[in-house]
Design an enzyme around this catalytic site. Structure first.
Site, PDB file in Angstrom:
ATOM      1  N   GLU A  83      -2.506  -0.213   8.055  1.00 39.29           N
ATOM      2  CA  GLU A  83      -3.491  -1.161   8.573  1.00 39.29           C
ATOM      3  C   GLU A  83      -2.918  -1.997   9.706  1.00 39.29           C
ATOM      4  O   GLU A  83      -1.697  -2.055   9.925  1.00 39.29           O
ATOM      5  CB  GLU A  83      -4.017  -2.065   7.462  1.00 39.29           C
ATOM      6  CG  GLU A  83      -2.970  -2.923   6.792  1.00 39.29           C
ATOM      7  CD  GLU A  83      -3.504  -3.615   5.542  1.00 39.29           C
ATOM      8  OE1 GLU A  83      -4.525  -3.164   4.974  1.00 39.29           O
ATOM      9  OE2 GLU A  83      -2.887  -4.611   5.115  1.00 39.29           O
ATOM     10  N   ARG A 110      -1.284  -4.766  -6.216  1.00 37.45           N
ATOM     11  CA  ARG A 110      -1.015  -6.203  -6.237  1.00 37.45           C
ATOM     12  C   ARG A 110       0.322  -6.454  -6.935  1.00 37.45           C
ATOM     13  O   ARG A 110       0.522  -6.105  -8.090  1.00 37.45           O
ATOM     14  CB  ARG A 110      -2.153  -6.924  -6.952  1.00 37.45           C
ATOM     15  CG  ARG A 110      -2.217  -8.417  -6.708  1.00 37.45           C
ATOM     16  CD  ARG A 110      -3.444  -9.042  -7.372  1.00 37.45           C
ATOM     17  NE  ARG A 110      -4.664  -8.449  -6.873  1.00 37.45           N
ATOM     18  CZ  ARG A 110      -5.513  -7.757  -7.640  1.00 37.45           C
ATOM     19  NH1 ARG A 110      -5.271  -7.558  -8.913  1.00 37.45           N
ATOM     20  NH2 ARG A 110      -6.608  -7.252  -7.111  1.00 37.45           N
ATOM     21  N   HIS A 139       0.833  -1.198   0.000  1.00 36.01           N
ATOM     22  CA  HIS A 139       0.000   0.000   0.000  1.00 36.01           C
ATOM     23  C   HIS A 139       0.871   1.253   0.000  1.00 36.01           C
ATOM     24  O   HIS A 139       1.970   1.259   0.579  1.00 36.01           O
ATOM     25  CB  HIS A 139      -0.909   0.031   1.229  1.00 36.01           C
ATOM     26  CG  HIS A 139      -1.739  -1.198   1.397  1.00 36.01           C
ATOM     27  ND1 HIS A 139      -2.586  -1.672   0.427  1.00 36.01           N
ATOM     28  CD2 HIS A 139      -1.841  -2.078   2.448  1.00 36.01           C
ATOM     29  CE1 HIS A 139      -3.186  -2.769   0.868  1.00 36.01           C
ATOM     30  NE2 HIS A 139      -2.742  -3.025   2.083  1.00 36.01           N
TER      31      HIS A 139
END
Length: 362
Positions: free
Chosen positions: A154, A232, A136
């Site tokens: 996160e 990804r 990310h």
């Protein structure tokens, strides 16, 4: 507490079953609003490359036999969109949570960013197979390259993990951009990745730039910045039912990835602080959110008081047990998998029962 890990085993079906049983009922996502508390009970769902082999509820299988997918997500708190919550009780009946927060931004508190809605997302992620390797961006990259969006920091709290389960956390050895690019393209990336064993009750903080992936057999609660920016890097060359590979975001992933060898993540020092009928411990604190584990264990007429201060709203995600929440003249039943949104500067409420929560603060 010494039995906590054992009690968490098998939570996968129980948590997600409770969420998905509600899906079988007609209607939108239920949000019960009374005074200044919002109860979220899932009646909608989202599957992103979702599980194919598990039927988590006898009423509604997630997918058809013979499909080979890899991930289930149930979003408990999202900022807006097709999963937006609709109030079914109280003075906000019929309004979406987005609309409520637009009309009452003070419910978010003074700490969250102004004018951008909910600053965090809360999700359950069940990795039925190894999930894609991804990374990310941080706020700076997202601001510059993604039209002013937030980056994505996160945290994972492990609710259940199969024996021998592991996840990917950073590189096992330092490499350079071209080496990782070639490895992602020729299928040899895994030899550069650090795999970390996982047990129930583990905590992992994933900073932007950390290459990561959940392994098969892991169920986590994910608390993250309110962002959908995921690049990804590798997907094991898997194909969907039409024989198509999912697209990679190779250049952006390489732009933001940390190519240094990552230290093995250590579990945070956790100190339970006891009060009457309740115990709390800090799991994670960063500039975007704080997450505590709160254990409620009351008897008979005993109650635990709780409220959100003016600085931030709260989200209480029940990860174990059942009980009740009372505020004013209203009472809500809460069980494993339920999530309660508590606006900032809320009135005092009381908790009763045997429950364990993640207490999430934006």
């Amino acid at each position: 507490e010494q039995h906590m890990s054992g009690a968490m085993n098998g939570i996968t079906a129980e948590i997600v079953n409770r969420v998905l049983e509600a899906i079988a009922k007609a209607g939108l996502v239920e949000v019960e609003v009374s005074a200044r508390h919002v109860h979220l009970s899932e009646k909608d769902w989202e599957i992103l490359f979702g599980s194919a082999q598990k039927d988590l509820t006898p009423k509604r299988p997630l997918s058809q036999p013979g499909q080979y997918l890899s991930e289930e997500r149930v979003s408990l708190i999202t900022p807006k969109g097709r999963m937006d919550r609709v109030a079914v009780l109280g003075p906000f009946r019929g309004q979406t949570l987005t609309k409520i927060l637009e009309d009452h931004p003070e419910y978010l508190g003074t700490h969250p960013e102004k004018g951008k809605g909910l600053p965090v997302l809360v999700k359950l992620i069940d990795a039925d197979r190894d999930l894609s390797v991804q990374v990310h961006p941080d706020d700076g990259y997202a601001l510059q390259k993604e039209g002013g969006q937030r980056g994505k920091t996160e945290m994972w709290y492990v609710l259940d993990a199969a024996k021998g389960a592991s996840l990917v956390y950073g590189l096992s050895r330092t490499a350079d951009r071209e080496t990782i690019r070639a490895a992602a393209q020729n299928g040899s990336l895994m030899k550069y990745l650090q795999r970390v064993p996982v047990r129930p009750d583990d905590v992992f903080y994933v900073e932007p730039g950390t290459i990561h992936a959940l392994g098969a057999g892991i169920l986590v609660a994910e608390i993250q910045q309110s962002s959908n920016l995921t690049y990804r890097l590798y997907d094991y060359d898997r194909v969907d039912k039409n024989g198509q590979k999912r697209p990679l975001h190779l250049e952006k992933a390489l732009d933001v990835a940390d190519f240094h060898a990552a230290p093995e993540p250590r579990q945070p020092l956790r100190v339970l602080r006891y009060g009457r009928g309740v115990a709390k411990e800090l799991l994670c604190r960063c500039r975007y959110f704080e997450v505590y584990r709160m254990i409620v264990n009351t008897e008979r007429r005993q109650r635990v008081t709780y409220r959100a201060d003016a600085e931030s709203f709260r989200a209480l995600l029940c990860v174990r047990g059942c009980g009740t929440v009372r505020f004013g003249e209203s009472t809500l039943d809460l069980c494993r998998g339920d999530c309660l949104f508590v606006p900032a500067d809320s009135q005092e409420m009381t908790l009763h029962g045997q429950m364990t929560f993640l207490d999430i603060r934006g």
